[in-house]
Design an enzyme around this catalytic site. Structure first.
Site, PDB file in Angstrom:
ATOM      1  N   ARG A   1       0.822  -1.217   0.000  1.00 13.19           N
ATOM      2  CA  ARG A   1       0.000   0.000   0.000  1.00 13.19           C
ATOM      3  C   ARG A   1       0.856   1.267   0.000  1.00 13.19           C
ATOM      4  O   ARG A   1       0.494   2.282   0.578  1.00 13.19           O
ATOM      5  CB  ARG A   1      -0.947   0.006   1.205  1.00 13.19           C
TER       6      ARG A   1
ATOM      7  N   SER B   1     -10.500  -1.091   3.706  1.00 12.86           N
ATOM      8  CA  SER B   1      -9.747  -1.343   4.938  1.00 12.86           C
ATOM      9  C   SER B   1      -9.316  -0.020   5.564  1.00 12.86           C
ATOM     10  O   SER B   1      -8.780   0.846   4.872  1.00 12.86           O
ATOM     11  CB  SER B   1      -8.516  -2.195   4.649  1.00 12.86           C
TER      12      SER B   1
ATOM     13  N   GLU C   1      -4.769   3.002   7.105  1.00 11.25           N
ATOM     14  CA  GLU C   1      -4.628   2.905   5.656  1.00 11.25           C
ATOM     15  C   GLU C   1      -5.453   3.993   4.983  1.00 11.25           C
ATOM     16  O   GLU C   1      -5.096   4.499   3.933  1.00 11.25           O
ATOM     17  CB  GLU C   1      -5.090   1.524   5.168  1.00 11.25           C
TER      18      GLU C   1
END
Length: 306
Positions: A178, A227, A297
């Protein structure tokens, strides 16, 4: 800051749409967020360069927003300019080899996945069902635990305010979980991907397997940002939050999903403060039970200390 001057300079500018006090809840998958002082859509590179130059000249803070699929916007909104990429950044070009695809950063990822399938091009099946734009996907190296978009990237073009176009070879970029090594102060313009020819039946079968997995493991037809915390090197945030007994935990209209405990859903009336309260509960319980300090995130916009 010269908001008024910026509005005057950008209103009527070529390939540029400008609005004031645009509700950002309309532009995020969470359906949460107050207004942006300015909302600017740039339909060409020259329009983008002009807009950024004017905003910086007037000391107006700005941020690039794609489809807002991993963003939580403050209830108070954003006291600056939100800039989005329009027409010229939504084009797709397939090279003569039939496999190399150059795509604008503003292209919706789902559209690219479907176009690749229609052309019999394989490699993007893992991305079916992932929301957002190509630019957003590349900037955070979106994907699954086993496949991610960075492995397909041959080249990236960015714009650095004050300097102009920058070029990066995909092999020179560090692709991580990510995250990438692409500079945060540059705007991603387009990316070239290396795909491969495959029978459409095989591509469709792989897409259906990924979609089926997502339907069973992620909430559907509800507003969320995916998420909210990054998985640590060892373990799963969803499993840890579930083991803390927080599935279904809610504050106001924000609720830990009953399907996946690392997802917060907007049940219809959630505010940004509701979401933050749920995140704080998740963070605190996981730290207490497992000694793990979760890292967000989701990206925050409009908060004073984020």
């Amino acid at each position: 800051m010269g908001l008024f001057n910026a509005v005057m300079a950008l209103s009527g500018a070529l390939d540029t749409d400008v609005s004031e006090h645009e509700k950002l809840a309309r532009h995020t998958s969470f359906r949460i967020g107050g207004p942006a002082a300015l909302f600017v859509t740039c339909h060409s590179y020259h329009a983008l360069r002009h807009a950024i130059e004017q905003l910086e000249h007037e000391s107006v803070p700005w941020v690039i927003l794609g489809r807002g699929s991993n963003v939580l916007v403050s209830d108070d909104g954003y006291e600056g300019a939100v800039v989005t990429l329009g027409n010229e950044f939504s084009r797709t070009l397939i090279a003569e080899d039939g496999c190399t695809v150059t795509v604008g950063a503003g292209t919706v990822l789902a559209r690219l996945v479907n176009e690749a399938y229609a052309k019999g091009l394989s490699g993007l099946e893992f991305a079916v069902g992932i929301p957002g734009t190509v630019g957003g996907a590349v900037s955070m190296d979106a994907g699954t635990r086993d496949e991610w978009i960075g492995r397909l990237v041959q080249d990236v073009l960015t714009y650095k305010p004050g300097e102009g176009i920058k070029h990066y070879r995909g092999s020179d970029v560090i692709w991580g979980y990510r995250a990438t090594s692409l500079p945060h102060d540059e705007i991603l313009l387009e990316v070239t991907l290396a795909l491969k020819q495959a029978p459409k039946t095989e591509i469709r079968d792989r897409m259906e397997r990924y979609l089926s997995r997502r339907r069973h493991t992620q909430p559907q037809a509800v507003a969320s940002c995916g998420s909210v915390f990054r998985n640590p090197p060892e373990g799963s945030v969803g499993k840890m939050v579930e083991d803390c007994g927080l599935k279904g935990f809610s504050v106001g209209g924000a609720q830990v999903s009953e399907v996946h405990a690392n997802v917060i859903v907007n049940t219809g009336s959630a505010s940004a403060s509701d979401v933050l309260a749920v995140m704080q509960e998740m963070y605190g319980k996981v730290r207490e039970k497992f000694g793990v300090e979760l890292q967000p995130e989701v990206k925050f916009l409009g908060f004073s200390r984020r």
